[in-house]
Design an enzyme around this catalytic site. Structure first.
Site, mmCIF file in Angstrom:
data_model
loop_
_atom_site.group_PDB
_atom_site.id
_atom_site.type_symbol
_atom_site.label_atom_id
_atom_site.label_comp_id
_atom_site.label_asym_id
_atom_site.label_seq_id
_atom_site.Cartn_x
_atom_site.Cartn_y
_atom_site.Cartn_z
ATOM 1 N N LYS A 15 0.837 -1.217 0.000
ATOM 2 C CA LYS A 15 0.000 0.000 0.000
ATOM 3 C C LYS A 15 0.866 1.259 0.000
ATOM 4 O O LYS A 15 0.659 2.182 -0.778
ATOM 5 C CB LYS A 15 -0.929 0.018 1.234
ATOM 6 C CG LYS A 15 -1.833 -1.205 1.332
ATOM 7 C CD LYS A 15 -2.751 -1.145 2.541
ATOM 8 C CE LYS A 15 -2.064 -1.135 3.896
ATOM 9 N NZ LYS A 15 -1.301 -2.375 4.204
ATOM 10 N N ARG A 90 -9.643 1.080 8.982
ATOM 11 C CA ARG A 90 -9.172 -0.257 9.302
ATOM 12 C C ARG A 90 -10.160 -1.039 10.141
ATOM 13 O O ARG A 90 -9.891 -2.172 10.498
ATOM 14 C CB ARG A 90 -7.908 -0.094 10.139
ATOM 15 C CG ARG A 90 -6.679 -0.728 9.525
ATOM 16 C CD ARG A 90 -5.560 -0.325 10.448
ATOM 17 N NE ARG A 90 -4.412 -1.104 10.302
ATOM 18 C CZ ARG A 90 -3.296 -0.672 9.698
ATOM 19 N NH1 ARG A 90 -3.247 0.496 9.136
ATOM 20 N NH2 ARG A 90 -2.257 -1.445 9.665
ATOM 21 N N ARG A 129 12.062 -5.401 4.589
ATOM 22 C CA ARG A 129 11.742 -3.984 4.324
ATOM 23 C C ARG A 129 12.661 -3.044 5.083
ATOM 24 O O ARG A 129 12.963 -3.240 6.249
ATOM 25 C CB ARG A 129 10.299 -3.703 4.754
ATOM 26 C CG ARG A 129 9.985 -2.209 4.755
ATOM 27 C CD ARG A 129 8.531 -1.913 4.832
ATOM 28 N NE ARG A 129 7.928 -2.298 6.079
ATOM 29 C CZ ARG A 129 6.628 -2.193 6.322
ATOM 30 N NH1 ARG A 129 5.826 -1.735 5.386
ATOM 31 N NH2 ARG A 129 6.139 -2.557 7.481
ATOM 32 N N ARG A 162 11.586 -1.215 10.789
ATOM 33 C CA ARG A 162 10.536 -0.906 11.750
ATOM 34 C C ARG A 162 10.503 -1.958 12.862
ATOM 35 O O ARG A 162 10.659 -3.141 12.584
ATOM 36 C CB ARG A 162 9.178 -0.871 11.036
ATOM 37 C CG ARG A 162 8.910 0.456 10.369
ATOM 38 C CD ARG A 162 7.697 0.483 9.485
ATOM 39 N NE ARG A 162 6.501 -0.162 9.993
ATOM 40 C CZ ARG A 162 5.341 -0.181 9.344
ATOM 41 N NH1 ARG A 162 5.238 0.442 8.151
ATOM 42 N NH2 ARG A 162 4.292 -0.792 9.828
ATOM 43 N N ARG A 173 0.035 -8.702 13.490
ATOM 44 C CA ARG A 173 -0.582 -7.678 12.617
ATOM 45 C C ARG A 173 -1.448 -8.341 11.552
ATOM 46 O O ARG A 173 -2.527 -7.849 11.218
ATOM 47 C CB ARG A 173 0.505 -6.814 11.960
ATOM 48 C CG ARG A 173 1.083 -5.788 12.930
ATOM 49 C CD ARG A 173 2.412 -5.240 12.452
ATOM 50 N NE ARG A 173 2.335 -4.620 11.154
ATOM 51 C CZ ARG A 173 3.397 -4.452 10.352
ATOM 52 N NH1 ARG A 173 4.593 -4.853 10.732
ATOM 53 N NH2 ARG A 173 3.264 -3.868 9.195
HETATM 54 P P1 AP5 Z 1 4.861 -1.653 1.797
HETATM 55 O O1 AP5 Z 1 4.460 -0.805 0.642
HETATM 56 O O2 AP5 Z 1 5.670 -1.011 2.877
HETATM 57 O O3 AP5 Z 1 3.558 -2.381 2.399
HETATM 58 P P2 AP5 Z 1 2.317 -1.793 3.168
HETATM 59 O O4 AP5 Z 1 1.094 -2.462 2.618
HETATM 60 O O5 AP5 Z 1 2.308 -0.296 3.180
HETATM 61 O O6 AP5 Z 1 2.614 -2.392 4.605
HETATM 62 P P3 AP5 Z 1 2.625 -1.740 6.054
HETATM 63 O O7 AP5 Z 1 3.334 -2.728 6.930
HETATM 64 O O8 AP5 Z 1 3.156 -0.347 6.073
HETATM 65 O O9 AP5 Z 1 1.122 -1.746 6.368
HETATM 66 P P4 AP5 Z 1 0.488 -1.805 7.708
HETATM 67 O O10 AP5 Z 1 -0.919 -1.610 7.306
HETATM 68 O O11 AP5 Z 1 0.730 -2.968 8.567
HETATM 69 O O12 AP5 Z 1 1.245 -0.652 8.532
HETATM 70 P P5 AP5 Z 1 0.805 0.820 8.945
HETATM 71 O O13 AP5 Z 1 1.996 1.662 8.888
HETATM 72 O O14 AP5 Z 1 -0.428 1.241 8.227
HETATM 73 O O15 AP5 Z 1 5.633 -2.936 1.220
HETATM 74 C C1 AP5 Z 1 6.209 -3.892 2.096
HETATM 75 C C2 AP5 Z 1 7.575 -4.363 1.533
HETATM 76 O O16 AP5 Z 1 7.354 -5.067 0.308
HETATM 77 C C3 AP5 Z 1 8.525 -3.203 1.177
HETATM 78 O O17 AP5 Z 1 9.816 -3.607 1.511
HETATM 79 C C4 AP5 Z 1 8.378 -3.047 -0.359
HETATM 80 O O18 AP5 Z 1 9.592 -2.591 -0.965
HETATM 81 C C5 AP5 Z 1 8.037 -4.462 -0.795
HETATM 82 N N1 AP5 Z 1 7.099 -4.511 -1.914
HETATM 83 C C6 AP5 Z 1 6.016 -3.698 -2.128
HETATM 84 N N2 AP5 Z 1 5.365 -4.054 -3.256
HETATM 85 C C7 AP5 Z 1 6.036 -5.144 -3.755
HETATM 86 C C8 AP5 Z 1 5.854 -5.985 -4.901
HETATM 87 N N3 AP5 Z 1 4.836 -5.794 -5.754
HETATM 88 N N4 AP5 Z 1 6.737 -6.992 -5.115
HETATM 89 C C9 AP5 Z 1 7.771 -7.212 -4.249
HETATM 90 N N5 AP5 Z 1 8.009 -6.443 -3.149
HETATM 91 C C10 AP5 Z 1 7.143 -5.414 -2.904
HETATM 92 O O19 AP5 Z 1 0.360 0.583 10.471
HETATM 93 C C11 AP5 Z 1 1.302 0.305 11.489
HETATM 94 C C12 AP5 Z 1 0.592 0.293 12.833
HETATM 95 O O20 AP5 Z 1 0.010 1.590 13.117
HETATM 96 C C13 AP5 Z 1 -0.605 -0.674 12.965
HETATM 97 O O21 AP5 Z 1 -0.166 -1.987 13.309
HETATM 98 C C14 AP5 Z 1 -1.411 -0.008 14.068
HETATM 99 O O22 AP5 Z 1 -0.868 -0.251 15.332
HETATM 100 C C15 AP5 Z 1 -1.255 1.466 13.762
HETATM 101 N N6 AP5 Z 1 -2.311 1.987 12.858
HETATM 102 C C16 AP5 Z 1 -2.117 2.512 11.613
HETATM 103 N N7 AP5 Z 1 -3.293 2.871 11.079
HETATM 104 C C17 AP5 Z 1 -4.257 2.560 11.976
HETATM 105 C C18 AP5 Z 1 -5.683 2.658 11.980
HETATM 106 N N8 AP5 Z 1 -6.353 3.161 10.921
HETATM 107 N N9 AP5 Z 1 -6.341 2.246 13.073
HETATM 108 C C19 AP5 Z 1 -5.691 1.752 14.139
HETATM 109 N N10 AP5 Z 1 -4.339 1.597 14.203
HETATM 110 C C20 AP5 Z 1 -3.623 1.998 13.134
#
Ligand code: AP5
Length: 217
Positions: A15, A90, A129, A162, A173
């Site tokens: 994402k 979410r 990552r 991270r 997660r």
């Molecule tokens: P990446 O693009 O970083 O993946 P992502 O989907 O953004 O994953 P995240 O881990 O950031 O999502 P998340 O939803 O768990 O975390 P968030 O920060 O929102 O890609 C991942 C890796 O794969 C990278 O190394 C990339 O290079 C590689 N890659 C990408 N595309 C690829 C492809 N096509 N082929 C090969 N490799 C590829 O949330 C973190 C925490 O914050 C949560 O756990 C929670 O505690 C809190 N939080 C955030 N939002 C909320 C909410 N709305 N409500 C409550 N708590 C929340």
């Protein structure tokens, strides 16, 4: 009318990677709830301290903290033409709040691209990552390596792993995603907004599919 997109998908689906590319190509801001929480953590704000323990355990930060934070961000001037939401909503409660918030502004969600990837692949992606300190740009040791080890291609800042990318936290997660966020797939499908994207393809191929859905050119 302003165009709002919600990027849905499990942790590690890509994402953030895609949001950064699409946001640049389409000229709309990328709003990542995770990035906002991480900035607050780094700056040791009250919000960051409240979110810390939940994030470290791989749990969701409670809705009453999260919703206001994202809506405040969406109220800023640069979201006047819309935004690309990543990581929010979410939970069904967050999704209903967003719907009400946008309706009050005379706006609505244009579409919800759902990037799906198999669980094993998610773990592999998250364990390799590396994230940039300054602006959250993401890289992968194997799939998307930086030009210079440990340095962001875009702003030269330091790359770090991270703390919530540890295997046991990643597993939690993913569990939380299936329990609390996956119900949004049907929520948006019923509203005719869901666009399914095969996230197992290469980064470039996923971008092409997304650009067709977002249709900003
Ligand atoms: P990446 O693009 O970083 O993946 P992502 O989907 O953004 O994953 P995240 O881990 O950031 O999502 P998340 O939803 O768990 O975390 P968030 O920060 O929102 O890609 C991942 C890796 O794969 C990278 O190394 C990339 O290079 C590689 N890659 C990408 N595309 C690829 C492809 N096509 N082929 C090969 N490799 C590829 O949330 C973190 C925490 O914050 C949560 O756990 C929670 O505690 C809190 N939080 C955030 N939002 C909320 C909410 N709305 N409500 C409550 N708590 C929340």
């Amino acid at each position: 009318m302003a165009k709002f997109f919600v990027l849905l998908g499990p942790p590690g689906a890509g994402k953030g990677t895609q949001a950064q590319i699409i946001s640049k190509k389409c000229g709309i801001p990328h709003i990542s709830s995770g990035n906002i929480f991480r900035e607050n953590l780094q700056n040791e704000t009250e919000l960051g301290l409240k979110a810390k323990s939940f994030m470290e355990k791989g749990e969701l930060v409670p809705d009453d903290i999260t919703i206001g934070m994202v809506e405040d961000r969406l109220d800023q001037k640069d979201c006047g033409n819309g935004a690309l939401l990543d990581g929010f909503p979410r939970t069904p409660f967050q999704a209903k709040s967003l719907e009400m918030f946008l309706t009050e502004k005379g706006s609505k969600i244009a579409s919800v691209p759902f990037i799906d990837v198999e669980e094993e692949e998610l773990i592999e992606r998250l364990s390799g990552r590396w994230t940039c300190r300054a602006d959250g740009h993401v890289f992968h040791l194997k799939y998307n390596p930086p030009k210079e080890a440990g340095k962001c291609d875009f702003d030269g800042s330091e790359l770090y792993q991270r703390t919530d990318d540890k295997r046991e936290t990643v597993e939690q997660r993913i569990k939380v995603y299936f329990d609390q966020t996956a119900p949004l797939i049907d929520f948006y499908r019923e509203r005719g907004l869901l666009a399914e994207i095969d996230g197992s393809k290469s980064i470039d191929d996923v971008t092409s599919e997304l650009l067709e859905v977002v249709n900003c050119q």
